[in-house]
Design an enzyme around this catalytic site. Structure first.
Site, PDB file in Angstrom:
ATOM      1  N   HIS A  85      12.047  29.647 -26.570  1.00 12.38           N
ATOM      2  CA  HIS A  85      12.646  29.384 -25.267  1.00 12.38           C
ATOM      3  C   HIS A  85      13.791  28.394 -25.402  1.00 12.38           C
ATOM      4  CE1 HIS A  85      12.425  29.608 -20.857  1.00 12.38           C
ATOM      5  NE2 HIS A  85      12.939  28.395 -20.910  1.00 12.38           N
ATOM      6  N   ASP A 164       6.588  27.988  -9.933  1.00 12.04           N
ATOM      7  CA  ASP A 164       7.866  27.636 -10.549  1.00 12.04           C
ATOM      8  C   ASP A 164       9.038  28.296  -9.839  1.00 12.04           C
ATOM      9  OD1 ASP A 164       9.570  26.493 -12.679  1.00 12.04           O
ATOM     10  OD2 ASP A 164       9.920  28.611 -13.116  1.00 12.04           O
ATOM     11  N   ARG A 171      14.796  23.122  -6.330  1.00 12.37           N
ATOM     12  CA  ARG A 171      15.515  22.166  -7.194  1.00 12.37           C
ATOM     13  C   ARG A 171      16.991  22.531  -7.281  1.00 12.37           C
ATOM     14  NH1 ARG A 171      12.645  22.959 -12.463  1.00 12.37           N
ATOM     15  NH2 ARG A 171      14.159  21.480 -13.267  1.00 12.37           N
ATOM     16  N   SER A 186       8.383  23.063 -15.663  1.00 12.62           N
ATOM     17  CA  SER A 186       8.878  24.403 -15.328  1.00 12.62           C
ATOM     18  C   SER A 186       8.819  25.312 -16.556  1.00 12.62           C
ATOM     19  CB  SER A 186      10.314  24.288 -14.807  1.00 12.62           C
ATOM     20  OG  SER A 186      10.958  25.530 -14.783  1.00 12.62           O
ATOM     21  N   LYS A 190       5.508  28.119 -17.487  1.00 13.82           N
ATOM     22  CA  LYS A 190       5.689  29.549 -17.744  1.00 13.82           C
ATOM     23  C   LYS A 190       5.183  29.925 -19.139  1.00 13.82           C
ATOM     24  CE  LYS A 190       9.978  29.188 -16.591  1.00 13.82           C
ATOM     25  NZ  LYS A 190      11.126  28.811 -15.785  1.00 13.82           N
TER      26      LYS A 190
END
Ligand code: URA
Ligand code: CA
Length: 448
Positions: A85, A164, A171, A186, A190
């Site tokens: 990620h 999220d 946000r 966040s 996930k």
């Protein structure tokens, strides 16, 4: 004691207090069910932005986000499942070549990816520029592609980490994205819901990243590694440069062309550096290689032999795509107008503002201002220079791919504003800055 009135909980965080587990659970449950209105969540987010969260609060918020929707079960897949990620960047075409290279070496990478927002791109949008490619696989079809080829990439469904989605949307419009506990919860919320054993993180720092200093990026990386490890996932993070765009191409079909160039052995050096660094980690953490040198040799051989490119073609075909673009990029969506951009004077490229370049591509239609925007897969830009390069006046520094001459002219001006040419030579940005991991309970930090 549990505060009964949510305004009291906002007050508690506003004055620097610690939120208890049951208070965070109450908030996230209320956010998802709608019993706590968005304006109160927005105020809580701003209080967290200024007051922060301690490691325990951050870990519990992550947990609440991870169980707020479906938990993906990957137990039908063989092998050590590995995820990667990025915290978000410009010309960040890492995931697609990484999956092709690592799976062709024997790693298993069932990847769920997102779409782009604002100046940063998303893997799912890029893949949708491939004719026929299906990003919405059923769980069964996804598992089948992974079992046959070691990897598959699908869009994260709306049912994973539901909290999220709501938090991120709030946000985004309340200027509370760039907060360590909010980004960490966040991303890791996930990741914990997506079922892999190993998580390799690419935490960006710089003008094009949410973390604008290396210290903030290292803090974010340590926080995420701690959360992953506490939840039984092997988690390793690299802090990498996002002061300038990573690769050369910004835009969806253009980034697919760049991914193919990487797999053919002629990708841009800085992009290839990040891909191979993360690939070393994936191969080692998967048990495919035991030493970094061996992992690197395997990856380089996979590119040189054509195995990694073949693996990409196999995955594309298995997901319904036509791999013809690998040798004929012209079958991808094409922009009507191309326009070269030239250096206004001679000298050295002093800086290329990654965010400015990302926004320039977004304004062409390559990215989304809001989640609802429809993007144009063909448009974008390709840069020909990196910070530190010498250029002469009139030297081509970029090409714009646009829908109209007017869009192209606007983008040219934005590229020229983002790209500073000065008289003094400047050093290049260091691509990989640090590695953060945890061994024997201690989070370690190695400077590259
Ligand atoms: N990427 C995410 O998924 N969440 C953030 O908060 C920032 C980047
Ligand atoms: Ca900042």
């Amino acid at each position: 004691m549990l505060s009964r009135n949510f305004a009291e909980l906002i007050e508690k965080k506003k004055s620097g207090g610690e939120l208890l587990e049951e208070e965070i659970s109450w908030w996230i449950d209320g956010l998802v069910s709608g019993s706590i209105p968005d304006y109160q969540t927005s105020a809580m987010l701003m209080a967290i932005y200024f007051r922060g969260m301690n490691p325990h609060e951050t870990a519990w918020l992550t947990h609440c986000i991870s169980i707020s929707g479906d938990i993906i079960d990957l137990s039908s897949l063989r092998g050590v499942k590995c995820d990667k990620h990025s915290s978000g960047g410009v010309a960040d075409t890492v995931s697609i070549p990484l999956i092709a290279i690592a799976t062709s070496c024997g790693a298993v990478m069932p990847k769920m990816s997102g779409r782009g927002l604002g100046h940063s791109g998303g893997t799912i949008d890029k893949l949708e520029s491939i004719p026929g490619f299906d990003v919405n696989l059923t769980p069964l079809a996804f598992a089948d592609v992974v079992n046959r080829f070691g990897g598959a990439i699908m869009a994260q469904t709306g049912d994973v980490a539901v909290a999220d989605k709501k938090l991120y949307a709030l946000r985004d419009v309340t200027a509370t994205v760039d907060s360590v506990p909010l980004i960490a919860s966040s991303i890791m919320g996930k990741k914990l819901a997506s079922g892999t054993d190993v998580i390799v993180l690419d935490v960006k720092w710089g003008s094009g990243a949410f973390m604008t200093s290396t210290l903030e990026a290292i803090e974010l990386a340590k926080t995420m590694v701690g959360i992953g490890e506490d939840n039984g996932k092997t988690t390793v993070a690299y802090v990498t440069d996002m002061n300038e765009p990573l690769g050369n191409a910004v835009g969806n079909a253009l980034e697919i062309v760049e991914a193919v160039q990487v797999l053919k052995g002629h990708g841009p050096a800085k992009l290839v550096d990040v891909i191979l660094t993360l690939c070393d980690e994936v191969l080692m953490q998967s048990g495919v290689a035991h030493k970094r040198e061996d992992a690197r040799t395997m990856a380089i051989d996979a590119i040189a032999s054509g195995n990694a490119l073949q693996r990409f073609a196999d995955i594309v075909k298995a997901q319904g795509g036509d791999p013809a673009f690998i040798d004929r990029p012209e079958v991808l969506p094409q922009a009507a107008v191309t326009r070269p951009v030239y250096a206004p004077c001679g000298g050295f490229v002093t800086s290329i503002d990654a965010k400015g370049i990302g926004l320039a591509a977004m304004h062409l239609g390559a990215g989304r201002r809001t989640k609802e925007d429809v993007i144009d897969l063909a448009v974008g830009l390709v840069l020909d220079v990196k910070t530190g390069d010498a250029v002469s006046a009139g030297h081509q520094i970029a090409t714009v791919y646009a829908r109209t001459e007017g869009d192209a002219a606007t983008c040219e001006q934005e590229i020229l504003r983002a790209t500073v040419v000065g008289q003094a030579s400047v050093p290049r940005w260091q691509t990989v800055v640090a590695k953060i991991s945890r061994a024997d309970g201690v989070v370690t930090y190695e400077q590259s």
